[in-house]
Design a protein around this motif. Sequence first.
Motif, PDB file in Angstrom:
ATOM      1  N   TYR A 153       8.593   7.307  -3.677  1.00 44.68           N
ATOM      2  CA  TYR A 153       9.274   7.358  -4.973  1.00 44.68           C
ATOM      3  C   TYR A 153      10.370   6.297  -5.135  1.00 44.68           C
ATOM      4  N   THR A 175       5.141  11.305  -1.034  1.00 43.81           N
ATOM      5  CA  THR A 175       5.950  11.190  -2.246  1.00 43.81           C
ATOM      6  C   THR A 175       7.383  10.814  -1.892  1.00 43.81           C
ATOM      7  N   PHE A 227       2.624  11.330  -8.384  1.00 43.23           N
ATOM      8  CA  PHE A 227       3.897  11.973  -8.040  1.00 43.23           C
ATOM      9  C   PHE A 227       5.010  10.957  -7.797  1.00 43.23           C
ATOM     10  N   THR A 228       4.702   9.860  -7.115  1.00 41.22           N
ATOM     11  CA  THR A 228       5.748   8.853  -6.883  1.00 41.22           C
ATOM     12  C   THR A 228       6.176   8.207  -8.196  1.00 41.22           C
ATOM     13  N   GLY A 251      -3.054  11.250  -6.357  1.00 37.36           N
ATOM     14  CA  GLY A 251      -1.900  12.152  -6.366  1.00 37.36           C
ATOM     15  C   GLY A 251      -0.630  11.454  -5.922  1.00 37.36           C
ATOM     16  N   SER A 252      -0.743  10.588  -4.918  1.00 30.06           N
ATOM     17  CA  SER A 252       0.436   9.854  -4.444  1.00 30.06           C
ATOM     18  C   SER A 252       0.986   8.950  -5.528  1.00 30.06           C
TER      19      SER A 252
END
Length: 550
Positions: free
Chosen positions: A417, A413, A330-331, A326-327
Amino acid sequence: MGASNAASTTVSNGSNWLKIVILALVILVSGYAVIVMYATGEYAFAILTLLIVSLGVYVFTNSKTYAHRYIFPGVAGMVIFIIFPLAYTIGISFTNYSGSNLLSLERVQGYHLRQTYLAKGGNYDFSLIKADQDRFKLVLKSELEPEKIFVSQSLKLWDAGEIKSRKAKPEDFPYADGGIQLRAADAVPEGEKAALREVISLRTHLQTLSATLPSGVDLSMSGLRKFAALRPLFSRLSDGVVLENGTIISDPNTLRNNQTNQLLRPNYYDGFYQYIDANGEFVGDALPPGFTVSIGWDNYWRVFTDKGIQGPFMEIFVWTVMFAAGSVFFTLAIGMVLGNLVQWEFLGGKAIYRVILILPYAVPAFISILVFKGLFNQNFGEINMVLEALFGIKPDWYTQPALARTMILIVNTWLGYPYMMILSMGLLKSIPEDLYEASAMDGAGPVSNFFNITLPLLIKPLTPLLIASFAFNFNNFVLIALLTNGGPDIIGATTPAGTTDLLVSYTYRIAFEGAGQDYGLAAAIATVIFILVGAMAILNLKLSKLDNKV
């Protein structure tokens, strides 16, 4: 010409002598270090040092291995910092090494042999009366009968400084072997009484003294102002013993309780000394401290069979994979979108936006995490204040597992990012403008261009970095430790375990939190993590190769 050759020869000889001196110093220092490590029981570190130094000496002194001199530091570093810690961890995983089983059998036995008990003879208050210079008379008064006073002859006592300067052992102290004969006295001898500070300075010597009363009772120091009839609680039966039923106990580590006459032996399965009955069977509670023993695959079986460990382990493993994936997702998504936006030709003030969007990457991560920890505070955090004002809700970010995990993903995130945005901005410049011009002629818009041109051309060069980001987040210990410390806890777990724990923080908590501090179990879980991460890395590499072929 001759002078030039002579000078060259002199420089060469000087260089050779310098190399010999440096090599000799390295061998001497490392040899001393190996001896010290071996003497203190650190056999693994002694062998590692001996191996690395011996191999280094061979490589740097043999002309056949000249080329290997340049890669030897790298190889040595890999052995010291990667291979050895991994092998050491795997070795610990097959033992019961824990907070209660830290010592070796020899040290545990020595601890028990130093224990004493108060035998018949009572306690006596003592004082030191100064005689001539550094000589003293030992004066004892019975606690029960203060009128009974016993005095020793004039004694030569060494203070801590003299003992240190002489490098003396207890058997070197005066009166250490022969003891001291006390005589009854009507009154305390005249003279200056030694202050407590001076008694403390002489304590090391006083603790070696054995004072004998006229009745034949031996006394020894039991406190800064006390002498008592202390006896060793345990004694070693180095020749073994024959039990009442005829069973022969040949274990030289068997001890006898001198107060109760019971026998106790080391339990080599549990790693503790334990009393035995007339049949040689272990009975009663174990005597701490424990010692380290090999227990085979027990720690690994616990991971997969103990419900209190198996359930939390699998839950944490699934969450760890979801968190890492997930990291990365999303990033990447946010970073790539923002990277495209700040490169948009119709956007004004691009430089300002770039600086603002990259700022989270410039702030140290631990500061950002602690700031978010305050922002998400249930009662006083600004995030809950805004949510309550707009929607009338105050989420329990730290007590609800789903919300806690969501919070962690949001924070990570934010931290990750900018890195993806910077990569995307750099890669976007390598995409030919002709592709977008041709797409525009076909009537495609920005969204279509992003999914049909930009995304496919960015994903391929980003794949190795995405794999590295996944591996980093798989072991993102700092985020969990500072934000939630693994909480909220998993109900029913027999080890410290939380719903937001990653495998790395779960292992850390098992090793360093709780009463047990089970290093052996933590090492077993760390080994399992290594196997899982290694398997995923190999799978990713194979998938990457397949993509390259396609």
